[in-house]
Design a protein around this motif. Structure first.
Motif, mmCIF file in Angstrom:
data_model
loop_
_atom_site.group_PDB
_atom_site.id
_atom_site.type_symbol
_atom_site.label_atom_id
_atom_site.label_comp_id
_atom_site.label_asym_id
_atom_site.label_seq_id
_atom_site.Cartn_x
_atom_site.Cartn_y
_atom_site.Cartn_z
ATOM 1 N N ALA A 1 0.828 -1.210 0.000
ATOM 2 C CA ALA A 1 0.000 0.000 0.000
ATOM 3 C C ALA A 1 0.858 1.254 0.000
ATOM 4 C CB ALA A 1 -0.931 -0.004 1.204
ATOM 5 N N ILE A 2 1.880 1.293 0.830
ATOM 6 C CA ILE A 2 2.748 2.476 0.898
ATOM 7 C C ILE A 2 3.472 2.671 -0.428
ATOM 8 C CG2 ILE A 2 4.784 3.437 2.028
ATOM 9 C CD1 ILE A 2 3.762 1.864 4.559
ATOM 10 N N TYR A 3 3.813 1.577 -1.076
ATOM 11 C CA TYR A 3 4.499 1.639 -2.370
ATOM 12 C C TYR A 3 3.668 2.416 -3.390
ATOM 13 C CZ TYR A 3 6.412 -0.233 -6.788
ATOM 14 O OH TYR A 3 6.933 -0.372 -8.045
ATOM 15 N N PHE A 4 2.376 2.121 -3.481
ATOM 16 C CA PHE A 4 1.608 2.850 -4.502
ATOM 17 C C PHE A 4 1.006 4.156 -4.001
ATOM 18 C CE2 PHE A 4 -1.142 -0.983 -3.539
ATOM 19 C CZ PHE A 4 -2.127 -0.354 -2.798
ATOM 20 N N VAL A 5 0.820 4.309 -2.704
ATOM 21 C CA VAL A 5 0.346 5.596 -2.180
ATOM 22 C C VAL A 5 1.402 6.674 -2.412
ATOM 23 C CG1 VAL A 5 -0.140 6.859 -0.043
ATOM 24 C CG2 VAL A 5 -1.285 4.687 -0.484
ATOM 25 N N ALA A 6 2.669 6.360 -2.150
ATOM 26 C CA ALA A 6 3.737 7.341 -2.366
ATOM 27 C C ALA A 6 3.819 7.743 -3.835
ATOM 28 C CB ALA A 6 5.072 6.778 -1.893
ATOM 29 N N GLN A 7 3.626 6.793 -4.742
ATOM 30 C CA GLN A 7 3.634 7.130 -6.171
ATOM 31 C C GLN A 7 2.465 8.041 -6.530
ATOM 32 O OE1 GLN A 7 4.714 4.054 -9.150
ATOM 33 N NE2 GLN A 7 4.734 2.641 -7.417
ATOM 34 N N HIS A 8 1.292 7.749 -5.968
ATOM 35 C CA HIS A 8 0.121 8.580 -6.258
ATOM 36 C C HIS A 8 0.343 10.010 -5.767
ATOM 37 C CE1 HIS A 8 -4.092 9.886 -6.408
ATOM 38 N NE2 HIS A 8 -4.304 8.857 -7.185
ATOM 39 N N PHE A 9 0.921 10.159 -4.598
ATOM 40 C CA PHE A 9 1.183 11.497 -4.064
ATOM 41 C C PHE A 9 2.114 12.280 -4.986
ATOM 42 C CE2 PHE A 9 0.422 10.580 0.755
ATOM 43 C CZ PHE A 9 -0.917 10.388 0.475
ATOM 44 N N GLN A 10 3.164 11.629 -5.476
ATOM 45 C CA GLN A 10 4.159 12.341 -6.276
ATOM 46 C C GLN A 10 3.727 12.548 -7.726
ATOM 47 O OE1 GLN A 10 7.800 9.881 -4.766
ATOM 48 N NE2 GLN A 10 8.586 11.902 -5.256
#
Length: 524
Positions: free
Chosen positions: A291-300
């Motif tokens: 989850a953190i892997y794709f949440v960080a991508q979505h934020f950036q």
């Protein structure tokens, strides 16, 4: 305590007097191990641009750390028991710092990957040493609170890594995100000499080197095969690695059952408390790392947050882990570990499933709810699960217990990024393919056609690639009109991808919660 705690002035039957200060040193050592992975999530775009990394390069920059980290922890924990747990901690910090220095000076993908492998070896020695030293320093009555603080440190590191990396990237190159680990590791080493007592197992006469080699081969080949298969396809390399893992795993079990002093007492692993706790840890970190892997991508790449902004918006996760750990420290002794682990796993599953509601119009609020629930779940479940694992082994096998627990953490994280990352990539590529096919590029020829094909391939590979291509398109007046539509299409495709990956991760964790509750004994 039956383990040896060397002190100049202390009653050996009483708890180590500086144990809480020593715990702070152990937590600091753990902090840099976890931050080394989470900081890279934010630093990756800068590395991608400056080093011109391919998607394969980038994947192994990330996983070059993961493979040795997962493979070596069990053996490293046992070596710490035999030769000294504090010595192991100091050696791990030295290797980790050396890798960080090399990473900060690297100028090619190969050099970065080698540096990450070196850091992974150091981390594999540090991680089980922190847990075994913690258990050796604290009496059973205080151990749940100490382990809760240890687990809360992991949650803090998950958010602090991106935050610190984002702050450094505002003023410095990506190499600074490696170099920052060096003074922290040096301080932790000096503090360990002053505040952490020497400790090692009694009556451990020899090391089961054959079992150690088989465990390294089994876990290393499995993690390598999973990463290779889910990211690059199930070819001869990935399938061969999984086959090697299966053979080495079977040989490890057969050898350990016959050995008079096995590397890992498999009878304890099959105990319901230890086995159920390991399963819960694996599933928790599978879902949370993914989850953190794709949440960080979505934020950036979708919200357009800077690296620093991304780190700031991940901080609620750390706060929630700390709160959950504090609640767990009170809940588990009263209601039992089974209740705390089951409740925490269910809350974490709800947090991951909340991301399945992401769509084109979603703002930060939905992600905030998800991060808070996920953090609370980790905080509630991870400390009692870790305590069950560590309590299931005698003091002479604390390193093996720590290595087992940490292998479950890292194997779960590797599976999460590989499996959920694969679902994410496959869905994204499917959803954006229609837009890319509709671009008017068929009339181009020569070098322009080759450049257009490369741009389409990059945009179709990942949301990060689409963001970079859109940035380049915006600079060219002839094609600048395609920049914003590409960003919109990639954002929509990535939202769909998050929905798919979150459903897989959340449902796996929800089913896992039921299984774990069924496996764990009612009290313990």
């Amino acid at each position: 305590m039956t383990s040896i705690l060397t002190r100049s002035t202390a009653d050996p039957t009483r708890p180590y007097p500086r144990r809480w200060a020593g715990l702070a040193v152990l937590c600091l050592s753990l902090l840099i191990v976890v931050m080394a992975n989470t900081a890279l999530i934010v630093a990756a775009p800068s590395m991608l641009r400056e080093l011109r990394l391919t998607s394969t390069d980038m994947q192994w920059v990330i996983d070059g750390y993961t493979v040795p980290y997962a493979a070596l922890m069990l053996l490293a924990g046992v070596l710490g028991d035999r030769y000294g747990r504090r010595r192991a901690l100091l050696a791990g910090l030295a290797v980790f710092a050396a890798g960080a220095v090399c990473g900060s000076l690297a100028g090619t993908a190969t050099e970065v990957i080698v540096a990450r492998i070196t850091m992974g070896v150091g981390a594999a020695v540090i991680m089980p040493a922190t847990l075994s030293l913690l258990v050796a320093m604290f009496p059973a009555s205080e151990r749940p609170r100490a382990i809760a603080a240890w687990a809360a440190t992991s949650g803090l590191a998950i958010a602090l890594g991106p935050l610190l990396a984002g702050w450094l990237l505002e003023q410095h190159a990506w190499g600074s995100t490696f170099l920052i680990n060096v003074p922290i590791a040096a301080f932790a080493a000096v503090a360990a000499l002053a505040l952490v007592p020497p400790s090692r197992a009694e009556h451990l006469t020899r090391i089961d080197w054959a079992g150690g080699a088989l465990s390294v081969a089994a876990v290393g080949a499995l993690v390598f095969g999973i990463i290779e298969g889910f990211h690059f396809g199930w070819n001869a390399t990935s399938l061969g690695s999984v086959a090697v893992a299966a053979l080495a795993g079977a040989a490890f079990v057969a050898w350990e059952l016959r050995h008079p002093q096995p590397l890992l007492d498999l009878g304890r692993v099959t105990d319901r408390s230890v086995g159920g706790a390991c399963l819960s840890v694996l599933l928790l970190f599978l879902a949370s790392f993914g989850a953190i892997y794709f949440v960080a991508q979505h934020f950036q790449f979708v919200f357009g947050y800077s690296p620093l902004d991304t780190g700031l918006r991940l901080l609620p996760l750390a706060g929630a882990v700390s709160i959950g750990s504090a609640v767990s420290g009170r809940l588990a002794p009263r209601l039992g570990a089974r209740v705390a682990i089951g409740a925490g796993t269910a809350v974490a599953a709800a947090g991951v499933l909340a991301l399945a509601l992401v769509d084109d119009g979603s703002g930060y609020g939905l992600f905030l709810v998800s991060l808070v629930l996920l953090g609370l779940g980790i905080g509630l479940a991870a400390p009692p699960a870790t305590d069950l694992v560590m309590s299931g082994f005698p003091e002479s096998d604390l390193g093996a217990a720590g290595g087992l627990n940490d292998t479950a953490v890292e194997l779960g994280g590797s599976l999460g990024i590989a499996v959920l990352g694969s679902v994410l990539a496959t869905t994204y590529q499917r959803e954006i393919s229609g837009f890319l096919t509709g671009l008017p590029l068929a009339t181009l020829d020569g070098p322009m056609a080759a450049q257009a094909d490369a741009a389409v391939a990059a945009a179709g590979d990942s949301v990060g690639g689409a963001a970079i291509v859109a940035e380049e398109l915006a600079k060219n007046p002839f094609v600048s009109s395609y920049a914003q539509p590409l960003l919109d299409a990639s954002a929509s495709a990535f939202s769909q991808a998050i929905t798919s990956a979150s459903l897989v991760g959340g449902l796996a964790l929800a089913v896992g919660a039921v299984v774990v509750v069924a496996v764990l004994p009612r009290r313990g």
